[in-house]
Design a protein around this motif. Structure first.
Motif, PDB file in Angstrom:
ATOM      1  N   CYS A 445      -2.689  18.867   9.425  1.00 55.91           N
ATOM      2  CA  CYS A 445      -2.496  18.378   8.067  1.00 55.91           C
ATOM      3  C   CYS A 445      -1.401  17.324   8.146  1.00 55.91           C
ATOM      4  N   ALA A 446      -1.754  16.077   7.883  1.00 58.28           N
ATOM      5  CA  ALA A 446      -0.849  14.947   8.124  1.00 58.28           C
ATOM      6  C   ALA A 446      -0.506  14.257   6.807  1.00 58.28           C
ATOM      7  N   LEU A 447       0.703  14.506   6.313  1.00 55.55           N
ATOM      8  CA  LEU A 447       1.095  13.981   5.005  1.00 55.55           C
ATOM      9  C   LEU A 447       2.232  12.975   5.060  1.00 55.55           C
ATOM     10  N   HIS A 448       2.850  12.813   6.215  1.00 57.29           N
ATOM     11  CA  HIS A 448       4.071  12.020   6.271  1.00 57.29           C
ATOM     12  C   HIS A 448       3.770  10.522   6.254  1.00 57.29           C
ATOM     13  N   PRO A 449       4.389   9.767   5.346  1.00 61.53           N
ATOM     14  CA  PRO A 449       4.105   8.329   5.264  1.00 61.53           C
ATOM     15  C   PRO A 449       4.640   7.533   6.454  1.00 61.53           C
ATOM     16  N   GLU A 450       5.537   8.132   7.260  1.00 60.77           N
ATOM     17  CA  GLU A 450       6.095   7.415   8.397  1.00 60.77           C
ATOM     18  C   GLU A 450       5.424   7.779   9.722  1.00 60.77           C
ATOM     19  N   THR A 451       4.439   8.652   9.693  1.00 62.44           N
ATOM     20  CA  THR A 451       3.686   8.958  10.908  1.00 62.44           C
ATOM     21  C   THR A 451       2.811   7.762  11.259  1.00 62.44           C
ATOM     22  N   THR A 452       2.859   7.338  12.502  1.00 61.44           N
ATOM     23  CA  THR A 452       2.121   6.142  12.913  1.00 61.44           C
ATOM     24  C   THR A 452       0.777   6.505  13.529  1.00 61.44           C
ATOM     25  N   GLU A 453      -0.081   5.499  13.617  1.00 62.24           N
ATOM     26  CA  GLU A 453      -1.369   5.690  14.285  1.00 62.24           C
ATOM     27  C   GLU A 453      -1.171   6.114  15.730  1.00 62.24           C
TER      28      GLU A 453
END
Length: 476
Positions: A445-453
């Motif tokens: 579950c990926a919600l963080h706006p700073e997680t990169t591709e």
């Protein structure tokens, strides 16, 4: 009395001047931390040995102890590579609002006690109701979390649809993927387990409306009183959205209340790109919606919305003699008349601050980034052999598992459990398992706006490396 308030306030001022810059800088350094920080046994024993002192201890000593031993030993849900749970990263704006609200210690039960905070809560609730497509009769309030929001809505549903005599034969309908808080809420408001029907889901893990219709018709024939269907907008396991329009039609046909558990997925409404996925939510009677799940709020910041505000008033409004002077006048609102809490904090203020500074467009883009992260994960998985996608990317969630041929199901379950453990132990990313179709699966579950591709793709590659290593050891 040895305790000097003035001295304590002066020391607190010094400590907070140190703490606030350090805390804000920790957001910048978050990616360098391990996702999970588990307190070791020795530290737990030391914390337990402290006890509650008869004589007070130095403030700086206690302050440092909390920093070193308590706050740092946690799962960093605000870490950009924490993919284990739904609660989202926290905006420093929300944290600032929390500090200010706690400092003033507002009592948000009535207009008399906190007119400014009551006005803001009313404004935010109306904004949320507008996004949901509710009419002017709608309203609601902020509560501690999705569990309390569901319970509050279910109590309103019970009182709106059932007489006292009907309660013993009433029936509620949930799906196999409905959050456990719904069953808990139904129990708390007086319903037995045999009064709750668990409806199967289709291949996309959405409530099967044909099975729902069949169950309602059979219960009616057997003399039961169907009174509520709980649909889900964003299930915890897979992010699936139940067929809201079809469920609404069944509810209208059988005079039932339709509640939507949107604790996670209702936040899609802030996205102009994806809000169409919730078409039909405007037909519901109530919605639960957690801002601390996908809208960057600190705990606790959840809302319960109802299409007709009088339903909450009928269930929760009381007027004891000691509150008569605080009765709401025209254009005022007393939130203690709309929910279970009399004493309640001003939960909406930090959210209002976030909305004012960020704007709704930025929040919508953040939600859309979550969709994209799950799609990148799925794309990377498709490049690998021996991996099975159990539930494709939807919202910000994807479920999958390592499933090479010629390995038993029991062994596959064990391997996937170990894969999750190994990547979490590595500190790079946090991933846990769940169960779908009686299989142990990995869930992102990926919600963080700073997680990169690149971080998402690297996470999938690391999972594959751990999987290959485990499989190789198994074959030796």
């Amino acid at each position: 009395m040895n305790f000097n308030m003035n001295d304590q306030r002066n020391q607190m001022g010094e400590l907070m001047q140190e703490f606030i810059p350090a805390m804000l800088s920790s957001y910048e350094n978050m990616k360098s931390k391990d996702v999970f920080g588990i307190t070791d046994k020795a530290l737990i024993e030391r914390l337990r040995s402290i006890g509650i002192p008869k004589e007070g201890r130095p403030l700086r000593e206690v302050f440092q102890e909390m920093l070193d031993s308590v706050y740092t030993n946690q799962a960093y849900l605000q870490h950009p590579r924490c993919f284990a749970f739904i609660p989202c990263p926290v905006s420093p704006l929300s944290w600032m609002g929390d500090i200010m609200t706690s400092a003033y210690d507002l009592h948000a039960g009535s207009w008399m006690l906190s007119s400014g905070a009551s006005c803001i809560e009313q404004e935010v609730i109306q904004w949320m109701c507008g996004l949901a497509g509710y009419p002017q009769t709608a309203g609601g309030l902020f509560v501690s979390g999705g569990s309390m929001a569901n319970l509050t809505a279910l109590a309103a549903a019970r009182d709106a649809k059932l007489t006292d005599e009907e309660r013993t034969r009433a029936v509620a309908y949930v799906s196999e993927q409905t959050h456990s808080s719904v069953a808990k809420g139904l129990h708390i408001i007086g319903f037995r387990r045999d009064q709750v029907r668990k409806i199967p889901t289709d291949s996309a893990f959405r409530m099967d409306t044909r099975a729902l219709r069949k169950a309602i018709e059979q219960d009616t024939k057997d003399g039961h009183r169907p009174f509520v269907v709980v649909a889900t907008a964003g299930t915890t396991n897979v992010g699936s959205i139940d067929p809201l329009t079809e469920i609404s039609a069944l509810c209208k046909e059988h005079d039932m209340w339709m509640h939507v558990d949107g604790a996670y997925g209702a936040s899609i409404l802030v996205s102009s790109k994806y809000r169409h996925l919730l078409r039909g939510i405007e037909l519901s009677d109530s919605i639960s919606w957690d801002a601390h799940k996908w809208l960057m709020q600190t705990y606790s910041c959840s809302a319960v919305l109802v299409k007709d505000l009088t339903n909450l008033e009928q269930s929760f409004s009381t007027h004891p003699e000691y509150l008569k002077d605080a009765a709401a006048k025209k254009d005022q609102i007393n939130f203690w008349d709309l929910g279970p809490e009399l004493t309640r904090p001003a939960r909406s203020l930090k959210f209002w601050i976030t909305l004012q500074v960020m704007g709704t467009e930025s929040l919508g883009q953040m939600v859309e980034h979550g969709f994209q992260l799950a799609q990148w994960a799925e794309d990377e998985l498709k490049k690998l052999s021996d991996w099975e996608i159990i539930s494709p990317a939807q919202q910000a969630i994807i479920n999958f598992r390592y499933a090479p041929k010629d390995i038993s199901e029991n062994q596959l379950d064990c391997i996937n459990q170990q894969i999750a453990q190994e990547i979490s132990d590595s500190g790079y990313a946090g991933i846990v398992t769940t169960e779908l179709n009686e299989k142990k699966v990995l869930r992102i579950c990926a919600l963080h706006p700073e997680t990169t591709e690149e971080e998402m793709r690297k996470t999938i590659r690391l999972l594959n490396r751990y999987a290959c290593g485990l499989s190789s050891r198994l074959s030796d």
